[in-house]
Design a protein around this motif. Sequence first.
Motif, PDB file in Angstrom:
ATOM      1  N   ALA A  82       0.831  -1.202   0.000  1.00 34.03           N
ATOM      2  CA  ALA A  82       0.000   0.000   0.000  1.00 34.03           C
ATOM      3  C   ALA A  82       0.867   1.253   0.000  1.00 34.03           C
ATOM      4  CB  ALA A  82      -0.939  -0.012   1.201  1.00 34.03           C
ATOM      5  N   ARG A  83       1.959   1.236   0.761  1.00 35.53           N
ATOM      6  CA  ARG A  83       2.857   2.393   0.780  1.00 35.53           C
ATOM      7  C   ARG A  83       3.541   2.569  -0.567  1.00 35.53           C
ATOM      8  NH1 ARG A  83       4.203   0.278   5.898  1.00 35.53           N
ATOM      9  NH2 ARG A  83       6.210  -0.497   5.116  1.00 35.53           N
ATOM     10  N   SER A  84       3.923   1.469  -1.198  1.00 35.07           N
ATOM     11  CA  SER A  84       4.568   1.551  -2.516  1.00 35.07           C
ATOM     12  C   SER A  84       3.607   2.133  -3.544  1.00 35.07           C
ATOM     13  CB  SER A  84       5.027   0.157  -2.968  1.00 35.07           C
ATOM     14  OG  SER A  84       6.007  -0.365  -2.104  1.00 35.07           O
ATOM     15  N   ILE A  85       2.343   1.711  -3.483  1.00 35.67           N
ATOM     16  CA  ILE A  85       1.325   2.247  -4.388  1.00 35.67           C
ATOM     17  C   ILE A  85       1.127   3.735  -4.134  1.00 35.67           C
ATOM     18  CG2 ILE A  85      -1.139   2.190  -4.924  1.00 35.67           C
ATOM     19  CD1 ILE A  85      -1.034  -0.846  -4.459  1.00 35.67           C
ATOM     20  N   ASP A  86       1.060   4.115  -2.865  1.00 31.99           N
ATOM     21  CA  ASP A  86       0.877   5.534  -2.522  1.00 31.99           C
ATOM     22  C   ASP A  86       1.990   6.400  -3.090  1.00 31.99           C
ATOM     23  OD1 ASP A  86      -1.501   5.244  -1.223  1.00 31.99           O
ATOM     24  OD2 ASP A  86      -0.681   5.420   0.808  1.00 31.99           O
ATOM     25  N   ARG A  87       3.227   5.898  -3.026  1.00 35.78           N
ATOM     26  CA  ARG A  87       4.358   6.683  -3.536  1.00 35.78           C
ATOM     27  C   ARG A  87       4.228   6.939  -5.027  1.00 35.78           C
ATOM     28  NH1 ARG A  87       7.401   3.865   0.541  1.00 35.78           N
ATOM     29  NH2 ARG A  87       7.854   2.129  -0.874  1.00 35.78           N
ATOM     30  N   VAL A  88       3.763   5.933  -5.748  1.00 36.43           N
ATOM     31  CA  VAL A  88       3.567   6.107  -7.188  1.00 36.43           C
ATOM     32  C   VAL A  88       2.468   7.124  -7.464  1.00 36.43           C
ATOM     33  CG1 VAL A  88       2.837   4.962  -9.319  1.00 36.43           C
ATOM     34  CG2 VAL A  88       4.436   3.816  -7.788  1.00 36.43           C
ATOM     35  N   VAL A  89       1.365   7.013  -6.735  1.00 35.33           N
ATOM     36  CA  VAL A  89       0.228   7.907  -6.950  1.00 35.33           C
ATOM     37  C   VAL A  89       0.581   9.339  -6.599  1.00 35.33           C
ATOM     38  CG1 VAL A  89      -2.119   8.456  -6.215  1.00 35.33           C
ATOM     39  CG2 VAL A  89      -1.497   6.079  -6.672  1.00 35.33           C
ATOM     40  N   THR A  90       1.186   9.558  -5.426  1.00 39.18           N
ATOM     41  CA  THR A  90       1.477  10.922  -4.984  1.00 39.18           C
ATOM     42  C   THR A  90       2.571  11.591  -5.806  1.00 39.18           C
ATOM     43  OG1 THR A  90       3.006  10.085  -3.289  1.00 39.18           O
ATOM     44  CG2 THR A  90       0.715  10.489  -2.631  1.00 39.18           C
TER      45      THR A  90
ATOM     46  N   ASN B 244      -8.805  -0.044   3.471  1.00 40.01           N
ATOM     47  CA  ASN B 244      -8.374   0.354   4.817  1.00 40.01           C
ATOM     48  C   ASN B 244      -6.858   0.492   4.938  1.00 40.01           C
ATOM     49  OD1 ASN B 244     -11.053   0.265   5.833  1.00 40.01           O
ATOM     50  ND2 ASN B 244     -10.892  -1.959   5.996  1.00 40.01           N
ATOM     51  N   GLY B 245      -6.220   0.704   3.762  1.00 41.38           N
ATOM     52  CA  GLY B 245      -4.767   0.845   3.793  1.00 41.38           C
ATOM     53  C   GLY B 245      -4.034  -0.468   3.915  1.00 41.38           C
ATOM     54  N   HIS B 246      -4.774  -1.568   3.966  1.00 43.07           N
ATOM     55  CA  HIS B 246      -4.162  -2.879   4.160  1.00 43.07           C
ATOM     56  C   HIS B 246      -4.293  -3.727   2.904  1.00 43.07           C
ATOM     57  CE1 HIS B 246      -3.444  -2.652   8.516  1.00 43.07           C
ATOM     58  NE2 HIS B 246      -4.564  -1.955   8.559  1.00 43.07           N
ATOM     59  N   THR B 247      -3.315  -4.528   2.637  1.00 39.49           N
ATOM     60  CA  THR B 247      -3.413  -5.606   1.662  1.00 39.49           C
ATOM     61  C   THR B 247      -2.252  -6.558   1.934  1.00 39.49           C
ATOM     62  OG1 THR B 247      -3.624  -6.178  -0.676  1.00 39.49           O
ATOM     63  CG2 THR B 247      -2.047  -4.472  -0.137  1.00 39.49           C
TER      64      THR B 247
ATOM     65  N   THR C 213       5.985  -9.953  -3.569  1.00 40.99           N
ATOM     66  CA  THR C 213       4.942  -9.123  -4.179  1.00 40.99           C
ATOM     67  C   THR C 213       5.425  -7.700  -4.381  1.00 40.99           C
ATOM     68  OG1 THR C 213       3.226 -10.467  -3.122  1.00 40.99           O
ATOM     69  CG2 THR C 213       2.564  -8.323  -3.962  1.00 40.99           C
ATOM     70  N   ILE C 214       6.147  -7.173  -3.392  1.00 39.29           N
ATOM     71  CA  ILE C 214       6.691  -5.816  -3.519  1.00 39.29           C
ATOM     72  C   ILE C 214       7.659  -5.756  -4.693  1.00 39.29           C
ATOM     73  CG2 ILE C 214       7.965  -3.973  -2.379  1.00 39.29           C
ATOM     74  CD1 ILE C 214       5.293  -4.547  -1.107  1.00 39.29           C
ATOM     75  N   LYS C 215       8.514  -6.743  -4.808  1.00 40.23           N
ATOM     76  CA  LYS C 215       9.469  -6.778  -5.917  1.00 40.23           C
ATOM     77  C   LYS C 215       8.737  -6.850  -7.251  1.00 40.23           C
ATOM     78  CE  LYS C 215      13.394  -8.924  -3.522  1.00 40.23           C
ATOM     79  NZ  LYS C 215      14.275 -10.123  -3.473  1.00 40.23           N
ATOM     80  N   GLN C 216       7.689  -7.668  -7.300  1.00 44.62           N
ATOM     81  CA  GLN C 216       6.922  -7.791  -8.540  1.00 44.62           C
ATOM     82  C   GLN C 216       6.246  -6.467  -8.885  1.00 44.62           C
ATOM     83  OE1 GLN C 216       3.584 -10.517  -8.528  1.00 44.62           O
ATOM     84  NE2 GLN C 216       3.855 -10.985 -10.701  1.00 44.62           N
ATOM     85  N   PHE C 217       5.691  -5.799  -7.889  1.00 42.22           N
ATOM     86  CA  PHE C 217       5.068  -4.497  -8.131  1.00 42.22           C
ATOM     87  C   PHE C 217       6.078  -3.511  -8.697  1.00 42.22           C
ATOM     88  CE2 PHE C 217       4.320  -0.155  -6.610  1.00 42.22           C
ATOM     89  CZ  PHE C 217       3.098   0.117  -7.221  1.00 42.22           C
ATOM     90  N   ASN C 218       7.259  -3.453  -8.115  1.00 46.72           N
ATOM     91  CA  ASN C 218       8.274  -2.506  -8.582  1.00 46.72           C
ATOM     92  C   ASN C 218       8.753  -2.817  -9.996  1.00 46.72           C
ATOM     93  OD1 ASN C 218       8.278  -1.026  -6.186  1.00 46.72           O
ATOM     94  ND2 ASN C 218       9.844  -2.319  -5.240  1.00 46.72           N
ATOM     95  N   ARG C 219       8.620  -4.086 -10.390  1.00 42.99           N
ATOM     96  CA  ARG C 219       9.028  -4.475 -11.748  1.00 42.99           C
ATOM     97  C   ARG C 219       7.906  -4.285 -12.755  1.00 42.99           C
ATOM     98  NH1 ARG C 219       8.433  -9.083 -14.544  1.00 42.99           N
ATOM     99  NH2 ARG C 219       7.535 -10.168 -12.755  1.00 42.99           N
ATOM    100  N   VAL C 220       6.645  -4.442 -12.300  1.00 44.98           N
ATOM    101  CA  VAL C 220       5.499  -4.447 -13.205  1.00 44.98           C
ATOM    102  C   VAL C 220       4.863  -3.075 -13.381  1.00 44.98           C
ATOM    103  CG1 VAL C 220       3.091  -5.234 -13.339  1.00 44.98           C
ATOM    104  CG2 VAL C 220       4.935  -6.876 -12.889  1.00 44.98           C
ATOM    105  N   CYS C 221       4.752  -2.302 -12.308  1.00 41.31           N
ATOM    106  CA  CYS C 221       4.040  -1.024 -12.353  1.00 41.31           C
ATOM    107  C   CYS C 221       4.713  -0.051 -13.315  1.00 41.31           C
ATOM    108  CB  CYS C 221       3.997  -0.409 -10.958  1.00 41.31           C
ATOM    109  SG  CYS C 221       3.332   1.278 -10.931  1.00 41.31           S
ATOM    110  N   PRO C 222       4.005   0.429 -14.354  1.00 44.58           N
ATOM    111  CA  PRO C 222       4.622   1.369 -15.306  1.00 44.58           C
ATOM    112  C   PRO C 222       4.857   2.753 -14.715  1.00 44.58           C
ATOM    113  CG  PRO C 222       2.312   0.984 -15.861  1.00 44.58           C
ATOM    114  CD  PRO C 222       2.649   0.018 -14.769  1.00 44.58           C
ATOM    115  N   GLY C 223       4.334   2.985 -13.501  1.00 45.94           N
ATOM    116  CA  GLY C 223       4.672   4.207 -12.795  1.00 45.94           C
ATOM    117  C   GLY C 223       5.997   4.105 -12.073  1.00 45.94           C
ATOM    118  N   ARG C 224       6.496   2.882 -11.940  1.00 42.35           N
ATOM    119  CA  ARG C 224       7.807   2.640 -11.328  1.00 42.35           C
ATOM    120  C   ARG C 224       8.876   2.346 -12.374  1.00 42.35           C
ATOM    121  NH1 ARG C 224      10.413   3.132  -7.627  1.00 42.35           N
ATOM    122  NH2 ARG C 224      10.909   1.089  -6.791  1.00 42.35           N
TER     123      ARG C 224
END
Length: 411
Positions: free
Chosen positions: A8-16, A49-52, A58-69
């Motif tokens: 959730a924090r990683s997603i927030d950083r991309v969004v903000t 609720n800020g949780h997942t 999963t964090i590593k996969q998000f950082n590799r997959v998200c085109p905002g990262r």
Amino acid sequence: MPHKSSLARSIDRVVTSGSCTGCGACTLLADGISMRESADGFLRPVAENGHTKSSRDTIKQFNRVCPGRRVSAPVVEEGGSHHEIFGRYISVWRAWASDPEVREQGSSGGVLTALTAWLADTGQVTSTQAVAASTCAPNRSVSVRITTRQEALSAAGSRYAPVAALEGTSLSSENALVGKPCEIAAARAITSESQGSAPLMLSFFCAGTPSQHATDSLVRKLGLETNNLMSMRYRGGGWPGYFTAIDPDGREESLSYAESWGAHLGRDLQMRCKLCVDGTGEASDIAVGDFWETDSAGYPLFSEGDGESVAIARTHRGDDVIRRAAEAGVIIVEEVTLDDLIAVQPLQVKRRRTLAGRLLGRRLAGYRVPHYPGYSLAPHFTKRAVLNLRTAAGTFLRSVKSRVRGRSADR
């Protein structure tokens, strides 16, 4: 305040940071993430609720997959070539649908619609995930599953509004996916570790995603109500076609493409689109764009005519589909070169050549920016240093002013 998970924090950083594309890829990585419309009219991921639940993998996969990262330049397949602006390719074609109805309804030459209909009719794919107007709110865009020719025709035409094409998508080899370049890049990254399981990926040239507010204000500008429409389309019904809205009483209002996109929709893009490294679908199997006619100064002409597309086979799989579709009489093709596109796609050319400057300006203003390994942006900066420095200065000033005014970093 509930404790936020690492994901959730990683997603927030991309969004903000203004780097989110709204693609929906993160919803495929973990439970508890959904896409919702932001106050600015874009789609953004929200963790309940800020949780997942999220593991380190999963964090590593998000950082590799998200085109905002991160967006990595796709590998050129054996026997393929690479163009400094338009990326990898196997073959390049000027193309259009052989069926006049399909060509008329499509945004340019109707190539994607023709291919989607043909794939469904011949059973080559179980379904194609694409985007169409919502049946209950035509001013909004939704993901749809195409299994018939009629469904393909109903989904014909561009949709210049937010839609998370990857949310709820099955990335199976039995299916096809039509998506924006950022969505295709994310889908390719998700499936890269499971060879042979990726869907057939079809993309299109993209100049950015406008806010939903831009569409709604354009409808109101035409004197119609967004909650009282029978139909609404951005293009099609000709080339490039008109932005057209019709209410239940049969009142029809329209604007030319130059007016609707050039003077309105294209001025309300999300920030990440202005930092895009790939507007031409380099990660796809097939990428399709407008093969504009141009004036003596090289600027595209938007006068109405019979639609023509450029169809780039990025992979051998895509090349095989194009050639078989042409042999079956589904599309008409003639081979061209990517250098022919430099004159007819000036926006994509300028964006690639000045991207290094925009990224520099954004970083100097204190924002995180996506990482683009393998795209060789430095040579473009060096060749056009003055232009890139001016671009950096302009991006820096706009970013600082946006922050000072207290506006969202996402605008």
